[in-house]
Design a protein around this motif. Structure first.
Motif, PDB file in Angstrom:
ATOM      1  N   VAL A 160      38.981  26.250  44.184  1.00 17.13           N
ATOM      2  CA  VAL A 160      37.668  26.348  44.782  1.00 17.13           C
ATOM      3  C   VAL A 160      37.495  27.944  44.676  1.00 17.13           C
ATOM      4  N   PRO A 161      36.088  28.421  44.827  1.00 19.92           N
ATOM      5  CA  PRO A 161      35.915  29.776  44.837  1.00 19.92           C
ATOM      6  C   PRO A 161      36.560  30.673  45.933  1.00 19.92           C
ATOM      7  N   GLU A 162      37.119  31.744  45.540  1.00 18.88           N
ATOM      8  CA  GLU A 162      37.752  32.403  46.489  1.00 18.88           C
ATOM      9  C   GLU A 162      38.867  32.168  47.447  1.00 18.88           C
ATOM     10  N   PRO A 163      39.811  31.347  46.452  1.00 17.48           N
ATOM     11  CA  PRO A 163      40.804  30.468  46.910  1.00 17.48           C
ATOM     12  C   PRO A 163      41.548  30.760  48.114  1.00 17.48           C
ATOM     13  N   GLY A 166      36.750  31.194  36.156  1.00 14.61           N
ATOM     14  CA  GLY A 166      36.518  32.544  36.917  1.00 14.61           C
ATOM     15  C   GLY A 166      37.832  33.056  37.413  1.00 14.61           C
ATOM     16  N   GLY A 167      37.585  34.025  38.001  1.00 18.14           N
ATOM     17  CA  GLY A 167      38.799  34.784  38.752  1.00 18.14           C
ATOM     18  C   GLY A 167      39.835  33.850  39.583  1.00 18.14           C
ATOM     19  N   SER A 168      39.018  32.942  40.369  1.00 18.13           N
ATOM     20  CA  SER A 168      39.554  32.003  41.327  1.00 18.13           C
ATOM     21  C   SER A 168      40.707  30.995  40.459  1.00 18.13           C
ATOM     22  N   ALA A 169      40.186  30.519  39.310  1.00 16.76           N
ATOM     23  CA  ALA A 169      41.135  29.787  38.472  1.00 16.76           C
ATOM     24  C   ALA A 169      41.997  30.566  37.814  1.00 16.76           C
ATOM     25  N   PRO A 212      39.100  33.543  30.891  1.00 12.48           N
ATOM     26  CA  PRO A 212      37.698  33.675  31.625  1.00 12.48           C
ATOM     27  C   PRO A 212      36.597  32.959  31.083  1.00 12.48           C
ATOM     28  N   THR A 213      36.011  32.388  32.069  1.00 12.67           N
ATOM     29  CA  THR A 213      34.669  31.903  31.902  1.00 12.67           C
ATOM     30  C   THR A 213      33.457  32.725  32.684  1.00 12.67           C
ATOM     31  N   THR A 214      33.959  33.789  33.456  1.00  9.87           N
ATOM     32  CA  THR A 214      33.044  34.654  34.055  1.00  9.87           C
ATOM     33  C   THR A 214      33.349  35.842  33.350  1.00  9.87           C
ATOM     34  N   ILE A 258      47.761  40.817  39.319  1.00 15.61           N
ATOM     35  CA  ILE A 258      47.237  40.711  40.628  1.00 15.61           C
ATOM     36  C   ILE A 258      46.555  39.132  40.824  1.00 15.61           C
ATOM     37  N   ALA A 259      46.964  38.370  41.827  1.00 13.97           N
ATOM     38  CA  ALA A 259      46.342  37.434  42.311  1.00 13.97           C
ATOM     39  C   ALA A 259      45.903  37.326  43.925  1.00 13.97           C
ATOM     40  N   VAL A 260      44.489  37.067  43.874  1.00 16.07           N
ATOM     41  CA  VAL A 260      43.982  37.299  45.256  1.00 16.07           C
ATOM     42  C   VAL A 260      43.785  35.861  45.815  1.00 16.07           C
ATOM     43  N   LEU A 261      44.165  35.773  47.209  1.00 16.62           N
ATOM     44  CA  LEU A 261      43.982  34.831  47.996  1.00 16.62           C
ATOM     45  C   LEU A 261      43.130  35.179  49.119  1.00 16.62           C
ATOM     46  N   LEU A 293      26.882  30.165  32.604  1.00 13.90           N
ATOM     47  CA  LEU A 293      26.819  31.045  33.822  1.00 13.90           C
ATOM     48  C   LEU A 293      25.274  31.247  34.214  1.00 13.90           C
ATOM     49  N   PRO A 294      25.051  30.601  35.581  1.00 11.50           N
ATOM     50  CA  PRO A 294      23.716  30.837  36.040  1.00 11.50           C
ATOM     51  C   PRO A 294      23.410  32.500  36.415  1.00 11.50           C
ATOM     52  N   PRO A 295      22.133  32.688  36.653  1.00  9.64           N
ATOM     53  CA  PRO A 295      21.970  34.037  36.788  1.00  9.64           C
ATOM     54  C   PRO A 295      22.239  34.721  38.128  1.00  9.64           C
ATOM     55  N   ILE A 301      28.758  42.657  38.396  1.00  9.01           N
ATOM     56  CA  ILE A 301      28.556  44.032  39.205  1.00  9.01           C
ATOM     57  C   ILE A 301      29.971  44.242  39.596  1.00  9.01           C
ATOM     58  N   ASP A 302      30.625  43.318  39.788  1.00 10.11           N
ATOM     59  CA  ASP A 302      32.087  43.076  40.359  1.00 10.11           C
ATOM     60  C   ASP A 302      32.647  44.024  39.061  1.00 10.11           C
ATOM     61  N   ALA A 303      32.372  43.524  37.926  1.00 12.58           N
ATOM     62  CA  ALA A 303      33.039  44.269  36.684  1.00 12.58           C
ATOM     63  C   ALA A 303      32.774  45.795  36.675  1.00 12.58           C
ATOM     64  N   SER A 353      30.759  35.710  48.199  1.00 13.91           N
ATOM     65  CA  SER A 353      31.535  35.880  47.133  1.00 13.91           C
ATOM     66  C   SER A 353      32.080  37.407  46.778  1.00 13.91           C
ATOM     67  N   HIS A 354      32.970  37.514  46.048  1.00 15.12           N
ATOM     68  CA  HIS A 354      33.623  38.735  45.900  1.00 15.12           C
ATOM     69  C   HIS A 354      32.762  39.645  45.105  1.00 15.12           C
ATOM     70  N   GLY A 355      32.117  39.061  44.055  1.00 16.20           N
ATOM     71  CA  GLY A 355      31.087  39.940  43.375  1.00 16.20           C
ATOM     72  C   GLY A 355      29.764  40.611  44.320  1.00 16.20           C
TER      73      GLY A 355
HETATM   74  P1  NAD Z   1      34.816  32.203  40.770  1.00 10.19           P
HETATM   75  O1  NAD Z   1      35.976  31.977  39.709  1.00 10.19           O
HETATM   76  O2  NAD Z   1      35.133  31.861  42.251  1.00 10.19           O
HETATM   77  O3  NAD Z   1      33.602  31.405  40.007  1.00 10.19           O
HETATM   78  C1  NAD Z   1      32.456  31.279  40.534  1.00 10.19           C
HETATM   79  C2  NAD Z   1      31.356  30.025  40.344  1.00 10.19           C
HETATM   80  O4  NAD Z   1      31.068  30.120  39.161  1.00 10.19           O
HETATM   81  C3  NAD Z   1      32.298  28.881  40.377  1.00 10.19           C
HETATM   82  O5  NAD Z   1      31.644  28.119  41.433  1.00 10.19           O
HETATM   83  C4  NAD Z   1      32.661  28.506  39.055  1.00 10.19           C
HETATM   84  O6  NAD Z   1      32.451  26.937  39.104  1.00 10.19           O
HETATM   85  C5  NAD Z   1      31.409  28.986  38.328  1.00 10.19           C
HETATM   86  N1  NAD Z   1      31.764  29.317  36.961  1.00 10.19           N
HETATM   87  C6  NAD Z   1      32.560  29.967  36.309  1.00 10.19           C
HETATM   88  N2  NAD Z   1      32.637  30.015  35.205  1.00 10.19           N
HETATM   89  C7  NAD Z   1      31.289  29.417  34.765  1.00 10.19           C
HETATM   90  C8  NAD Z   1      30.584  29.141  33.821  1.00 10.19           C
HETATM   91  N3  NAD Z   1      30.883  29.498  32.462  1.00 10.19           N
HETATM   92  N4  NAD Z   1      29.475  28.427  33.527  1.00 10.19           N
HETATM   93  C9  NAD Z   1      29.165  27.920  34.952  1.00 10.19           C
HETATM   94  N5  NAD Z   1      29.617  28.153  36.285  1.00 10.19           N
HETATM   95  C10 NAD Z   1      30.907  29.046  36.123  1.00 10.19           C
HETATM   96  O7  NAD Z   1      34.294  33.545  40.552  1.00 10.19           O
HETATM   97  P2  NAD Z   1      34.791  35.107  40.037  1.00 10.19           P
HETATM   98  O8  NAD Z   1      34.236  36.073  40.423  1.00 10.19           O
HETATM   99  O9  NAD Z   1      35.258  35.045  38.553  1.00 10.19           O
HETATM  100  O10 NAD Z   1      36.323  34.991  40.569  1.00 10.19           O
HETATM  101  C11 NAD Z   1      36.418  35.667  42.122  1.00 10.19           C
HETATM  102  C12 NAD Z   1      37.980  35.544  42.546  1.00 10.19           C
HETATM  103  O11 NAD Z   1      38.562  36.233  41.487  1.00 10.19           O
HETATM  104  C13 NAD Z   1      38.086  35.916  43.955  1.00 10.19           C
HETATM  105  O12 NAD Z   1      39.052  35.474  44.702  1.00 10.19           O
HETATM  106  C14 NAD Z   1      38.367  37.505  43.851  1.00 10.19           C
HETATM  107  O13 NAD Z   1      39.186  37.899  44.979  1.00 10.19           O
HETATM  108  C15 NAD Z   1      39.442  37.385  42.598  1.00 10.19           C
HETATM  109  N6  NAD Z   1      39.663  38.678  41.703  1.00 10.19           N
HETATM  110  C16 NAD Z   1      40.795  38.699  40.898  1.00 10.19           C
HETATM  111  C17 NAD Z   1      40.938  39.748  40.351  1.00 10.19           C
HETATM  112  C18 NAD Z   1      42.251  39.969  39.815  1.00 10.19           C
HETATM  113  O14 NAD Z   1      42.423  40.968  39.252  1.00 10.19           O
HETATM  114  N7  NAD Z   1      43.199  38.908  39.594  1.00 10.19           N
HETATM  115  C19 NAD Z   1      40.094  40.815  40.534  1.00 10.19           C
HETATM  116  C20 NAD Z   1      38.793  40.635  41.080  1.00 10.19           C
HETATM  117  C21 NAD Z   1      38.764  39.622  41.983  1.00 10.19           C
END
Ligand code: NAD
Length: 387
Positions: A68-71, A96-99, A139-141, A151-154, A183-185, A193-195, A276-278
């Motif tokens: 789930v997002p922000e696990p 994304g970062g969650s997975a 990564p898909t984001t 790092i893994a964030v929880l 990815l939706p807008p 913006i997170d990046a 969301s984190h971003g």
């Molecule tokens: P996310 O992984 O939570 O994904 C956000 C949403 O985007 C989800 O609903 C997902 O299903 C959807 N999604 C992902 N890829 C998609 C695609 N290609 N097409 C359509 N939908 C897609 O978002 P995130 O911002 O990538 O990750 C956030 C998590 O990462 C947070 O828990 C944050 O704290 C953590 N984080 C980790 C690090 C690290 O270095 N490990 C750094 C920053 C943040």
């Protein structure tokens, strides 16, 4: 002062990089593979793209879609227990970062006793002793840079905590911008913006060095030059490619130089209000930079120049003010609220946010300006009033 620089072993980047997956899985001697992803990516058919070539090799794959997002911590505990039971020999994180963060935890803790909670940075009592089973991260984001960080964030009840160790680094990162086209807008904007925040914070970090400076400035150029287009036209190949490289570079930069005030204050927003984190980073970025501006004017001049602004006629102070304005404009242009009110957060919440923000001592230590609780409250207040 000397600096430790860590790059994880192998990355494949650019359009079509996913083609390298099977040969890398073979090199890592995989035969029983765990794929950690989220249900939405499974629905989109993205998981199939990686499962088919792996199964064609005769390898067993198991798809775990309870991300789930922000696990929350409990989601990590459940996945780690499942991984230990099933004796996998490779973990692939797709998402994304969650997975990706969960895949890292699954891979490393597969060979460790105890629970995830035992290894948390702020409250855990155990240390990691080995790198666990091999990990490939896809990564898909274009956002977190998790594919190259240790790092893994929880998410915890009112804030966030991390497990952090070089053993969490993957064996392979595959950064293919084609996977981000869907990815939706809104997610493109928030993750982008997170990046950008990673790059900006790494550049002004107390731990910055010439290597991380180069990575961070190039990331700022790529992201600030392409994020508007990627949000407006998600199929634009050049913009998606730039965002993908930008988030990768920003990940390398912040992993080595660290993030600071924006992230420390963003964690309580995520924890208490499930933003969301971003978006948490985005709404705070201009205000944290505005507050710490006097401590890093020259560096902020470099940042705004990398964002494409002509600074030749400006002194450092003027340019640093322009930097804050440009960051705020960029956040607004990609349709993220530029005030906490935009997230329905009232003034009465600021005290408890500041109480949790000041607990992020490890992250705050890298701020170029020391931030005490009263400073943190003042920043949240500025982000609340929008000034
Ligand atoms: P996310 O992984 O939570 O994904 C956000 C949403 O985007 C989800 O609903 C997902 O299903 C959807 N999604 C992902 N890829 C998609 C695609 N290609 N097409 C359509 N939908 C897609 O978002 P995130 O911002 O990538 O990750 C956030 C998590 O990462 C947070 O828990 C944050 O704290 C953590 N984080 C980790 C690090 C690290 O270095 N490990 C750094 C920053 C943040």
């Amino acid at each position: 002062m000397s600096s430790k620089i860590t790059f994880m072993p192998i990355s494949y980047t650019g359009w079509g990089a996913l083609e390298q997956l099977t040969s890398e899985a073979e090199r890592l001697n995989a035969s029983n593979i765990l794929i950690v992803t989220d249900p939405f990516l499974e629905e989109l058919g993205m998981t199939q793209k990686i499962v088919e070539p792996l199964e064609a090799k005769g390898w067993k794959t198991s798809i775990y879609t309870e991300v789930v997002p922000e696990p929350p911590l409990e989601v990590g505990e459940k996945l780690v227990a499942y991984t230990k039971e099933n004796k996998f020999d490779l973990v692939i994180g797709l998402g994304g970062g969650s997975a990706l963060d969960l895949a890292k935890l699954a891979g490393v803790l597969a060979t460790h006793e105890g629970k995830v909670a035992d290894y948390l940075n702020l409250t855990g009592k155990r240390s990691l002793t080995d790198k666990g089973i091999p990990k490939i991260l896809i990564p898909t984001t274009s956002g977190t840079g998790s594919e190259v960080t240790n790092i893994a964030v929880l998410s915890l009840e009112s804030s966030k905590d991390v497990v952090t160790h070089d053993y969490l680094l993957p064996d392979v990162a595959i950064v293919d911008p084609e996977l981000t086209v869907s990815l939706p807008p809104k997610v493109t904007a928030a993750t982008g913006i997170d990046a950008l925040t990673h790059a900006v914070e790494a550049y002004v970090s107390k731990n910055a060095n010439p290597v991380t400076d180069g990575l961070a400035l190039q990331a700022i150029r790529l992201i600030s030059g392409s994020i508007r287009t990627a949000v407006e036209d998600g199929e634009n190949k050049e913009a998606r490619t730039n965002m993908s490289y930008g988030s990768y570079l920003a990940g390398l930069a912040f992993f080595n130089a660290g993030v600071a005030g924006v992230h420390a204050l963003a964690y309580p927003l995520g924890g208490q209000f499930h933003i969301s984190h971003g978006e948490s980073n985005a709404v705070l970025l201009p205000y944290v930079m505005g507050y710490i501006r006097p401590s890093c004017e020259k560096r902020m001049k470099d940042i705004v120049e990398a964002m494409g602004v002509d600074v030749t006629q400006m002194d450092d102070q003027q340019a640093s003010y322009t930097c804050v304005e440009e960051l705020k404009k960029l956040v607004a242009d990609v349709n993220i609220p530029v005030s906490l009110k935009g997230f329905d957060i009232g003034e009465d919440a600021l005290d408890s946010l500041a109480d949790d923000g000041i607990k992020q001592t490890r992250i705050l230590a890298r701020s170029p300006m020391p931030l005490e609780r009263e400073d943190i409250y003042a920043i949240y207040h500025a982000a609340y009033s929008g000034e």
